[in-house]
Design an enzyme around this catalytic site. Structure first.
Site, PDB file in Angstrom:
ATOM      1  N   LYS A 127       0.860  -1.202   0.000  1.00 24.57           N
ATOM      2  CA  LYS A 127       0.000   0.000   0.000  1.00 24.57           C
ATOM      3  C   LYS A 127       0.897   1.254   0.000  1.00 24.57           C
ATOM      4  CE  LYS A 127      -3.666  -2.775   1.930  1.00 24.57           C
ATOM      5  NZ  LYS A 127      -4.916  -2.857   2.667  1.00 24.57           N
TER       6      LYS A 127
ATOM      7  N   HIS B 271      -8.232  -3.443  -6.525  1.00 28.78           N
ATOM      8  CA  HIS B 271      -8.194  -3.525  -5.058  1.00 28.78           C
ATOM      9  C   HIS B 271      -9.378  -2.731  -4.495  1.00 28.78           C
ATOM     10  CE1 HIS B 271      -6.990  -3.070  -0.908  1.00 28.78           C
ATOM     11  NE2 HIS B 271      -6.209  -4.114  -1.089  1.00 28.78           N
TER      12      HIS B 271
ATOM     13  N   GLY C 121      -7.458  -4.679   6.942  1.00 28.84           N
ATOM     14  CA  GLY C 121      -6.912  -3.687   7.850  1.00 28.84           C
ATOM     15  C   GLY C 121      -7.688  -3.548   9.152  1.00 28.84           C
TER      16      GLY C 121
END
Ligand code: 13P
Length: 248
Positions: A11, A94, A172
């Site tokens: 990321k 994504h 996350g």
């Protein structure tokens, strides 16, 4: 036999110094890793990562690319540019690209097509939001995301692609899909492809992504239809990433 693929998605993290330390530590720990390993890094670090990983067992790639070949697209990066830096893989679709940058199923399919046309292997990310799971429409959502690519590129294109199932609610958050939850969606994806082409379905690598860590990697990676992981946070810590690679 499908070979497991564990890919780190860094990321928007890293510096030249941090990347160098991370990759040095990962390279030093690769003995005994049977899975294919890759890292998908921010664009500015592709040259650094290429120089560091060339000739190593670790492949590299990007996290996004333009669906266009070249032209007046300020701020965009083309598939040909990724090829210039030796990329093997590129993430397309994504959930952060879909949710934050408004990438539609159609745009994602166009990126997938452009990646393959340039000889890159797209890692097509699919997955449902928490609302969609609670509404029990996970299969419709993932099916729709796959149909956009199947409609544009056909099932045969999946012979040169990877799919990553990443439930948005697990990304996350520290909340991982249970092995049963993940396996069920992976089996749905493979079954949908098998209905079109059994050989392609049998060879298709389908990764799981979403809070995969050293502590849950084995139980996820031993599910029959989970062929690897797409790793966010844990890919930034060499020991954690290596532990997942070794579980694969
Ligand atoms: P986390 O592993 O940090 O949940 O991220 C998963 C992901 O989005 C990988 O693409």
């Amino acid at each position: 036999m499908r070979r497991k693929l564990v890919a780190g998605n860094w990321k928007m993290h890293g510096t030249l110094a941090e990347n160098d330390a991370l990759l040095s530590a990962v390279l030093a720990g690769m003995a005994g890793v049977r899975a294919q390993v890759a890292v998908c890094v921010p664009f500015p670090y592709l040259a650094q990562v290429q120089a560091k990983l060339a000739g190593s067992p670790i492949a590299w790639g990007a996290q996004n690319m333009s669906q266009h070949g070249k032209g007046a697209y300020t701020g965009e990066v083309s598939a040909a540019m990724l090829n210039d830096f030796g990329c093997t893989y590129v993430l397309v679709g994504h959930s952060e690209r879909r949710a934050i940058y408004g990438e539609t199923d159609q745009v994602v399919a166009e990126k997938y097509a452009a990646a393959q046309a340039a000889g890159l292997t797209p890692i097509l990310c699919v997955g449902e939001s928490l609302n969609e799971r609670e509404e029990c429409i996970t299969e419709q959502v993932v099916g729709r995301q796959l149909d956009a690519v199947l409609g544009l590129c056909g099932v045969a294109s999946l012979a040169k692609a990877v799919i990553a199932y990443e439930p948005v609610w697990a990304i996350g958050t520290g909340v991982t899909a249970t092995p049963d939850q993940a396996q069920a969606v992976h089996a749905f994806i493979r079954g949908k492809i098998r209905a079109l082409d059994a050989a392609v379905a049998d060879d298709l690598v389908i990764q799981y992504g979403g809070s995969m860590k050293a502590g849950n990697a084995v139980e996820l990676l031993t599910q029959p239809d989970i062929d690897g992981g797409l790793i966010g946070g844990a890919a930034l810590i060499a020991a954690d990433f290596l532990a997942i690679c070794k579980a694969g």
